[in-house]
Design a protein around this motif. Structure first.
Motif, PDB file in Angstrom:
ATOM      1  N   UNK A 205     -33.353  48.643  -4.406  1.00  0.00           N
ATOM      2  CA  UNK A 205     -33.542  48.483  -2.963  1.00  0.00           C
ATOM      3  C   UNK A 205     -33.058  49.731  -2.227  1.00  0.00           C
ATOM      4  N   UNK A 206     -31.958  50.329  -2.707  1.00  0.00           N
ATOM      5  CA  UNK A 206     -31.457  51.558  -2.083  1.00  0.00           C
ATOM      6  C   UNK A 206     -32.450  52.698  -2.280  1.00  0.00           C
ATOM      7  N   UNK A 207     -33.046  52.799  -3.460  1.00  0.00           N
ATOM      8  CA  UNK A 207     -34.026  53.848  -3.704  1.00  0.00           C
ATOM      9  C   UNK A 207     -35.260  53.697  -2.830  1.00  0.00           C
ATOM     10  N   UNK A 208     -35.689  52.468  -2.631  1.00  0.00           N
ATOM     11  CA  UNK A 208     -36.848  52.231  -1.766  1.00  0.00           C
ATOM     12  C   UNK A 208     -36.562  52.656  -0.337  1.00  0.00           C
ATOM     13  N   UNK A 209     -35.378  52.309   0.159  1.00  0.00           N
ATOM     14  CA  UNK A 209     -35.012  52.666   1.537  1.00  0.00           C
ATOM     15  C   UNK A 209     -34.899  54.188   1.678  1.00  0.00           C
ATOM     16  N   UNK A 210     -34.344  54.856   0.656  1.00  0.00           N
ATOM     17  CA  UNK A 210     -34.270  56.323   0.694  1.00  0.00           C
ATOM     18  C   UNK A 210     -35.667  56.919   0.800  1.00  0.00           C
ATOM     19  N   UNK A 211     -36.604  56.398   0.017  1.00  0.00           N
ATOM     20  CA  UNK A 211     -37.968  56.884   0.097  1.00  0.00           C
ATOM     21  C   UNK A 211     -38.594  56.641   1.459  1.00  0.00           C
ATOM     22  N   UNK A 212     -38.287  55.506   2.075  1.00  0.00           N
ATOM     23  CA  UNK A 212     -38.825  55.208   3.399  1.00  0.00           C
ATOM     24  C   UNK A 212     -38.155  56.046   4.480  1.00  0.00           C
ATOM     25  N   UNK A 213     -36.914  56.427   4.256  1.00  0.00           N
ATOM     26  CA  UNK A 213     -36.248  57.329   5.202  1.00  0.00           C
ATOM     27  C   UNK A 213     -36.969  58.678   5.279  1.00  0.00           C
ATOM     28  N   UNK A 214     -37.392  59.176   4.117  1.00  0.00           N
ATOM     29  CA  UNK A 214     -37.964  60.521   4.049  1.00  0.00           C
ATOM     30  C   UNK A 214     -39.320  60.571   4.742  1.00  0.00           C
ATOM     31  N   UNK A 215     -40.135  59.559   4.517  1.00  0.00           N
ATOM     32  CA  UNK A 215     -41.449  59.558   5.148  1.00  0.00           C
ATOM     33  C   UNK A 215     -42.150  58.232   4.959  1.00  0.00           C
ATOM     34  N   UNK A 216     -42.358  57.501   6.049  1.00  0.00           N
ATOM     35  CA  UNK A 216     -43.042  56.213   5.972  1.00  0.00           C
ATOM     36  C   UNK A 216     -43.508  55.816   7.361  1.00  0.00           C
ATOM     37  N   UNK A 217     -44.465  54.925   7.408  1.00  0.00           N
ATOM     38  CA  UNK A 217     -44.896  54.369   8.678  1.00  0.00           C
ATOM     39  C   UNK A 217     -44.749  52.850   8.707  1.00  0.00           C
ATOM     40  N   UNK A 218     -44.115  52.292   7.672  1.00  0.00           N
ATOM     41  CA  UNK A 218     -43.823  50.869   7.613  1.00  0.00           C
ATOM     42  C   UNK A 218     -42.750  50.640   6.557  1.00  0.00           C
ATOM     43  N   UNK A 219     -42.149  49.461   6.596  1.00  0.00           N
ATOM     44  CA  UNK A 219     -41.044  49.156   5.698  1.00  0.00           C
ATOM     45  C   UNK A 219     -39.739  49.058   6.458  1.00  0.00           C
ATOM     46  N   UNK A 220     -38.751  48.417   5.847  1.00  0.00           N
ATOM     47  CA  UNK A 220     -37.471  48.224   6.520  1.00  0.00           C
ATOM     48  C   UNK A 220     -36.713  49.537   6.703  1.00  0.00           C
ATOM     49  N   UNK A 221     -36.867  50.476   5.774  1.00  0.00           N
ATOM     50  CA  UNK A 221     -36.252  51.788   5.955  1.00  0.00           C
ATOM     51  C   UNK A 221     -36.826  52.505   7.155  1.00  0.00           C
ATOM     52  N   UNK A 222     -38.133  52.428   7.318  1.00  0.00           N
ATOM     53  CA  UNK A 222     -38.783  53.007   8.500  1.00  0.00           C
ATOM     54  C   UNK A 222     -38.284  52.312   9.767  1.00  0.00           C
ATOM     55  N   UNK A 223     -38.145  50.988   9.708  1.00  0.00           N
ATOM     56  CA  UNK A 223     -37.662  50.241  10.872  1.00  0.00           C
ATOM     57  C   UNK A 223     -36.231  50.641  11.228  1.00  0.00           C
ATOM     58  N   UNK A 224     -35.422  50.938  10.226  1.00  0.00           N
ATOM     59  CA  UNK A 224     -34.065  51.415  10.488  1.00  0.00           C
ATOM     60  C   UNK A 224     -34.080  52.724  11.267  1.00  0.00           C
ATOM     61  N   UNK A 225     -34.947  53.629  10.882  1.00  0.00           N
ATOM     62  CA  UNK A 225     -35.043  54.906  11.587  1.00  0.00           C
ATOM     63  C   UNK A 225     -35.502  54.707  13.034  1.00  0.00           C
ATOM     64  N   UNK A 226     -36.467  53.830  13.235  1.00  0.00           N
ATOM     65  CA  UNK A 226     -36.979  53.580  14.589  1.00  0.00           C
ATOM     66  C   UNK A 226     -35.905  52.956  15.470  1.00  0.00           C
TER      67      UNK A 226
END
Length: 276
Positions: A205-226
């Motif tokens: 789960x941590x790896x997925x969020x790290x990937x979404x932090x770097x570049x994403x337009x959806x996902x909980x990691x992206x939502x955290x950045x927004x």
């Protein structure tokens, strides 16, 4: 009279045991509630602004109000996490079998494995973004890299844990190499393997969020950045809560699978004895 007395004593002992069992089950919940109450009291008493630290009640309310949005992004994160984890399992277990079967192959592949484990995944994630775009593939690969190493190392340790005496006994009884592996080495390695699988479940789960932090337009990691950029602190905490729930559920699914496949292991026998 004696029979009635013994029956009453047995019922009383059963009730006491049930009470102790219920108390043991509620103890972790009591610890969480105490932490939340302390958090609520601290924020209210010191009048901490909500944009700095919201109360648990505010976070819970936002979690309920924004649940459809959290669910929409959460499914994306769950898919990427499970895909990366499954890829790690599919690669790590055969690789562990190979490196425990050949010392030369172990010496050949281990430096490369250590290199990819030591390199920070945050440094590799932007490369995946350049190569594969902003889709699900970069997040799956980051989750794979983070969760891969614990599985392969623990599986290799487990496969090496069979005693030489057990192998000699199996060969003396005419067992083939395949029979030794399936009936001796593999069952012996399962506790170690599941140890690695549970560690990897928390890392995926941590790896997925790290990937979404770097570049994403959806996902909980992206939502955290927004939410961070918009100073929506309560929604940020609600997103963290959603990630925590996903991690807990995934971890306990792996643990449930472990208890189903190796109920004979000492850890499960100790738990059963403690609950009696």
């Amino acid at each position: 009279m004696t029979l009635v007395s013994e029956t009453a004593k047995s019922a009383s002992a059963t009730g006491i045991q049930s009470g102790f069992h219920l108390l043991r089950k509620l103890t972790p919940l009591a610890g969480i509630l105490a932490f939340l109450l302390a958090w609520q009291f601290f924020v209210v008493f010191w009048q901490v602004p909500a944009y700095l630290l919201p109360t648990p009640t505010q976070i819970g309310q936002v979690f309920i109000d924004e649940f459809p949005e959290l669910l929409r992004h959460g499914w994306v994160t769950v898919y990427e996490m499970i895909a990366g984890y499954a890829l790690a399992v599919a690669v790590a277990i055969p690789l562990a079998i190979a490196i425990t079967s050949s010392r030369r192959f172990n010496e050949f592949v281990m430096p490369t494995m250590l290199f990819f484990q030591i390199v920070p995944k945050v440094a590799i994630a932007p490369l995946f973004l350049v190569w594969f775009g902003v889709g699900a593939t970069p997040k799956i690969l980051v989750a794979f890299l983070i969760s891969f190493f614990p599985i392969v190392i623990d599986a290799a340790v487990g496969l090496r844990s069979m005693s030489p005496e057990m192998g000699d006994l199996a060969r003396s009884m005419g067992a083939s190499r395949l029979q030794i592996f399936t009936q001796f080495r593999l069952p012996t390695s399962l506790p170690y393997l599941f140890s690695g699988l549970k560690v990897a479940a928390t890392l995926a789960i941590a790896g997925t969020v790290v990937g979404e932090f770097v570049g994403a337009d959806k996902g909980l990691g992206y939502l955290l950045l927004v939410t961070n950029s918009n100073m929506q602190t309560a929604l940020m905490f609600a997103t963290i809560l959603a990630l925590t729930i996903i991690g807990f559920v995934f971890y306990y699914i792996v643990e449930l699978l472990e208890s189903f496949l190796i109920p004979w292991h000492v850890t499960h026998r100790v738990q059963e004895t403690a609950t009696m």
